[in-house]
Scaffold this motif. Structure first.
Motif, PDB file in Angstrom:
ATOM      1  N   UNK A  39       5.219  -3.784   7.592  1.00 27.40           N
ATOM      2  CA  UNK A  39       4.518  -3.696   6.513  1.00 27.40           C
ATOM      3  C   UNK A  39       4.450  -2.475   5.809  1.00 27.40           C
ATOM      4  N   UNK A  40       4.767  -1.324   6.413  1.00 29.04           N
ATOM      5  CA  UNK A  40       4.770   0.093   5.923  1.00 29.04           C
ATOM      6  C   UNK A  40       6.135   0.121   4.986  1.00 29.04           C
ATOM      7  N   UNK A  41       7.224  -0.612   5.418  1.00 29.56           N
ATOM      8  CA  UNK A  41       8.191  -0.869   4.660  1.00 29.56           C
ATOM      9  C   UNK A  41       7.968  -1.544   3.325  1.00 29.56           C
ATOM     10  N   UNK A  42       7.078  -2.609   3.613  1.00 33.46           N
ATOM     11  CA  UNK A  42       6.768  -3.392   2.377  1.00 33.46           C
ATOM     12  C   UNK A  42       6.264  -2.637   1.365  1.00 33.46           C
ATOM     13  N   UNK A  43       5.345  -1.883   1.754  1.00 33.57           N
ATOM     14  CA  UNK A  43       4.204  -1.059   0.974  1.00 33.57           C
ATOM     15  C   UNK A  43       5.256   0.147   0.355  1.00 33.57           C
ATOM     16  N   UNK A  44       6.423   0.541   1.114  1.00 33.03           N
ATOM     17  CA  UNK A  44       7.042   1.699   0.767  1.00 33.03           C
ATOM     18  C   UNK A  44       8.041   1.218  -0.550  1.00 33.03           C
ATOM     19  N   UNK A  99       3.898   7.722   7.953  1.00 38.77           N
ATOM     20  CA  UNK A  99       3.828   6.955   8.934  1.00 38.77           C
ATOM     21  C   UNK A  99       4.767   6.273   9.552  1.00 38.77           C
ATOM     22  N   UNK A 100       5.738   6.067   8.594  1.00 39.94           N
ATOM     23  CA  UNK A 100       7.133   5.519   9.356  1.00 39.94           C
ATOM     24  C   UNK A 100       7.623   6.362  10.471  1.00 39.94           C
ATOM     25  N   UNK A 101       7.757   7.718   9.842  1.00 44.09           N
ATOM     26  CA  UNK A 101       8.227   8.572  10.676  1.00 44.09           C
ATOM     27  C   UNK A 101       7.734   8.790  12.090  1.00 44.09           C
ATOM     28  N   UNK A 102       6.378   8.666  12.096  1.00 46.68           N
ATOM     29  CA  UNK A 102       5.512   8.675  13.391  1.00 46.68           C
ATOM     30  C   UNK A 102       6.042   7.489  14.226  1.00 46.68           C
TER      31      UNK A 102
END
Length: 711
Positions: free
Chosen positions: A69-74, A92-95
């Protein structure tokens, strides 16, 4: 329909609920907001909605869903000019990649992208937070020299952010650094300050990490009692957080499914847009191709006219040759069909009694625990499994030769597959005092698309052979990115051992069927089909296997396979994976089976799961029972006297009975799928089968039927 202003307000409410650990409320609001954001076609609002959804999954420790979902948002954020949301998502993806997936280089790349976006708009707060995360990531992998550069920055600005939630982490990082430098007094002061601030604030996770790192310092300084006390506090806080997350996660299943449904709708909309664009391009290309084709056609027509007279003479000769070839082809097809029928019949006749042997053995072990250590029973079970493996190998060779195997396209992680193979072969490795060493190129994409089952078969055979012919040694599995062409990643596999090796004169023979080298000296067991299957399966991948070996010095097998790497397609495959549904429900099941031993085994399996079982010896008996009783599911044998399973199923459907029917058969699934669907059978399970697979299939079919009924 909500206005953009109202949507943004709801997004902020969902974010507030998330920070207050109100996950269910945050999820519900985010789902509603995502729906309206998609309707409004506002990429920024969609990105914000996906960021909240992913953060909820992160809070519940569902890392893989959070990444999706983070990648979808990005992907939506990158369509906008808003650098703030781009910074959030990359950070957030880095974390997740640094601390949860342990893929530091991938995580660092996301952090650097986050820094670029925050520096572009001179957002000092986000720069500070991102550099703090980078410092923590470097310290997490023990690289204090690289991390010191970022630690200096956050120490320079920490007074400005002394009242923020990050101050606990800042003190903890300083403690970690001075502990590494062996300046224990300074480190002790920083850790105590971090714990003090954590006890007075709401950052529970940061407090737990501070106790953990402080325990490490105390251990270094030999204060073992205090070290133990701090680790106990860390474990207690972590346990409480995990228990809390589990309870919340259990209540969110329905919401998760709805969110997945919305995500699929978004994917469909995007696919339609891409399709429209592609159709427009195709129209232009078609016009150009038509003109070129017309020119080529005219040229071909002239050439064909000139060659017509020559071909006419040759055709008379070919007619005679074709007649001879046609006769030879018919004879070959008849022979191939007879061979296929023979193999299929023999395999069924072998599998049926073997299923009985394996099933009865399992029943004896289950009902008589005192026989668990019986060497006779273990030998019986091993022999049955060994014969079953032989039958499956012969069927595999037969299917490949008749071109009845079609490679599948499924997404998979190559590292996960290879580690599963290692775990499966651990027993063989231990028996021969061998060590399995895995080396996987980090440049290989995280997800590939291809037939992971056939790849696993190849690797299982090669690694299993290496372990079998090696003692007190090691087997290396090396996987490297060979090259990339477009969306195709060519992966090179090397399986290397330091075992007995293969003599040069034998190296051309080992890929033939039923060949065992050095069998006269030591009984290595096996059918001699493993490497023959490997060679034929690699042929399906358009790959060839290369062998390097020297007698007494070991063996190396090498091959290259091209897999697809496509993030969009991978996401579509993941979205279409059926969710496994578990059930504690008790079922009433009709078993149609003529074999008495199989009846006993299947009935025991069903009754062990607290379900009711009625047995019919043949199809006609089953039809009579169904006139009087109603069942949740019917288990149908195929090869029965009087009337087979297909015909019995047709008669059941003609009666207007639509109870789900699952075929239990020793025939290969591919052989009977078409006729099974035509007859009205819902699913097929091959004998022998595990009870877990049977009830998973029953649960899935009944849940699917229930879903259709509700719709």
């Amino acid at each position: 329909m909500l206005s953009n202003k109202e949507i943004l307000k709801l997004i902020k409410e969902a974010s507030t609920d998330l920070h207050n650990y109100k996950f269910e409320k945050s999820f519900e609001t985010s789902r509603n907001v995502l729906h309206h954001a998609i309707i409004s076609k506002d990429d920024y609002l969609i990105a914000r909605s996906y960021n909240n959804i992913a953060a909820n999954y992160q809070g519940l420790s569902e890392v893989d869903k959070a990444i999706i979902y983070f990648k979808k948002g990005l992907s939506y954020a990158n369509k906008t000019n808003n650098d703030t949301i781009k910074n959030w998502l990359n950070n957030n993806l880095g974390n997740l990649y640094c601390f949860d997936k342990n893929q530091f280089n991938v995580g660092l790349n996301y952090y650097k992208k986050a820094l670029k976006h925050s520096e572009k708009i001179n957002d000092t707060t986000q720069i500070y937070v991102t550099k703090l995360n980078i410092t923590w990531a470097y310290f997490h992998i023990g690289n204090f020299d690289e991390g010191k550069y970022y630690l200096n920055f956050i120490n320079e600005y920490k007074k400005r952010y002394s009242k923020s939630s990050t101050i606990i982490a800042v003190n903890m990082l300083n403690g970690m650094f001075y502990s590494h430098k062996k300046e224990f007094d300074k480190a002790n002061l920083f850790f105590l300050e971090a714990i003090k601030l954590g006890n007075n604030g709401n950052e529970i996770e940061d407090l737990s990490y501070a106790h953990e790192e402080y325990a490490k310092l105390l251990f270094k300084t030999e204060n073992y009692k205090e070290a133990y006390e701090n680790m106990a506090i860390f474990n207690r806080i972590t346990s409480e957080l995990n228990d809390s997350k589990k309870l919340r996660r259990a209540g969110l299943v329905g919401i998760n499914l709805e969110l997945d449904e919305y995500k699929r709708k978004v994917d469909i909309i995007e696919s339609e847009k891409k399709l429209q664009y592609q159709n427009l391009r195709k129209s232009k290309i078609i016009v150009v191709l038509f003109i070129i084709t017309l020119c080529v056609f005219l040229l071909l027509f002239y050439t064909l006219f000139k060659s017509y007279i020559f071909k006419k003479r040759k055709n008379e000769e070919l007619i005679i040759a074709n007649k001879e070839l046609s006769v030879a082809k018919e004879n070959a097809e008849v022979a191939s069909q007879k061979k296929s029928q023979f193999v299929s019949t023999i395999s069924h006749e072998l599998r049926t009694p073997l299923y009985g042997v394996v099933g009865i053995t399992n029943m004896l072990l289950d009902e008589h625990k005192e026989l668990a250590d019986s060497p006779h029973l273990s030998s019986l079970k091993f022999s049955a499994r060994y014969l079953l493996s032989l039958v499956n190998d012969i069927l595999q060779i037969n299917k490949i030769e008749e071109n009845r195997i079609i490679l599948e396209s499924k997404t998979f992680n190559i590292a996960d597959e290879i580690h599963m193979i290692k775990n499966a072969l651990t027993f063989i490795a231990k028996n021969h005092d061998n060590v399995i060493i895995i080396n996987i190129d980090p440049e290989i994409p995280e997800y590939l698309i291809g037939d992971k089952l056939r790849l696993s078969q190849v690797l299982m055979n090669l690694v299993g052979n290496a372990l079998k012919f090696t003692k007190n040694g090691k087997v290396n599995i090396n996987v490297n990115l060979f090259k990339v062409e477009g969306k195709s990643c060519f992966i090179e596999f090397n399986i290397e051992d330091n075992g007995i090796g293969i003599a040069i004169e034998d190296q051309d023979k080992i890929f033939d069927t039923f060949v065992q080298i050095d069998r006269k000296e030591i009984d290595y067991q096996g059918t001699g089909l493993g490497l023959a299957i490997v060679k034929r399966l690699l042929g399906l991948f358009n790959s060839t296997i290369h062998l390097e070996s020297e007698k007494g010095k070991g063996t190396k097998f090498k091959f290259v396979i091209a897999f697809e790497s496509d993030a969009v397609k991978t996401l579509e495959i993941i979205n279409n994976i059926q969710v496994e549904l578990n059930s504690e429900q008790s079922f009433k099941i009709l078993v149609v089976e003529d074999n008495k031993i199989n009846q006993v085994i299947i009935k025991k399996i069903i009754e062990k799961q607290n379900s009711n079982c009625v047995v019919a010896n043949d199809g006609y008996t089953a039809l009579e029972i169904l006139d009087k009783e109603r069942f949740d599911v019917i288990l149908m044998d195929i090869n029965m006297p009087l009337i087979n399973g297909f015909e019995t199923t047709r008669k059941i459907r003609q009666k207007g009975i639509y109870t789900p029917i699952i075929a239990l058969t020793a025939f290969s699934k591919e052989e009977i799928t078409e006729e099974a669907i035509s007859a009205g059978i819902d699913d097929i399970i091959n004998k022998p089968f595990e009870s877990e697979l049977l009830f998973k299939t029953i649960n899935y079919i009944l849940s699917k039927e229930k879903e259709c009924f509700l719709n």
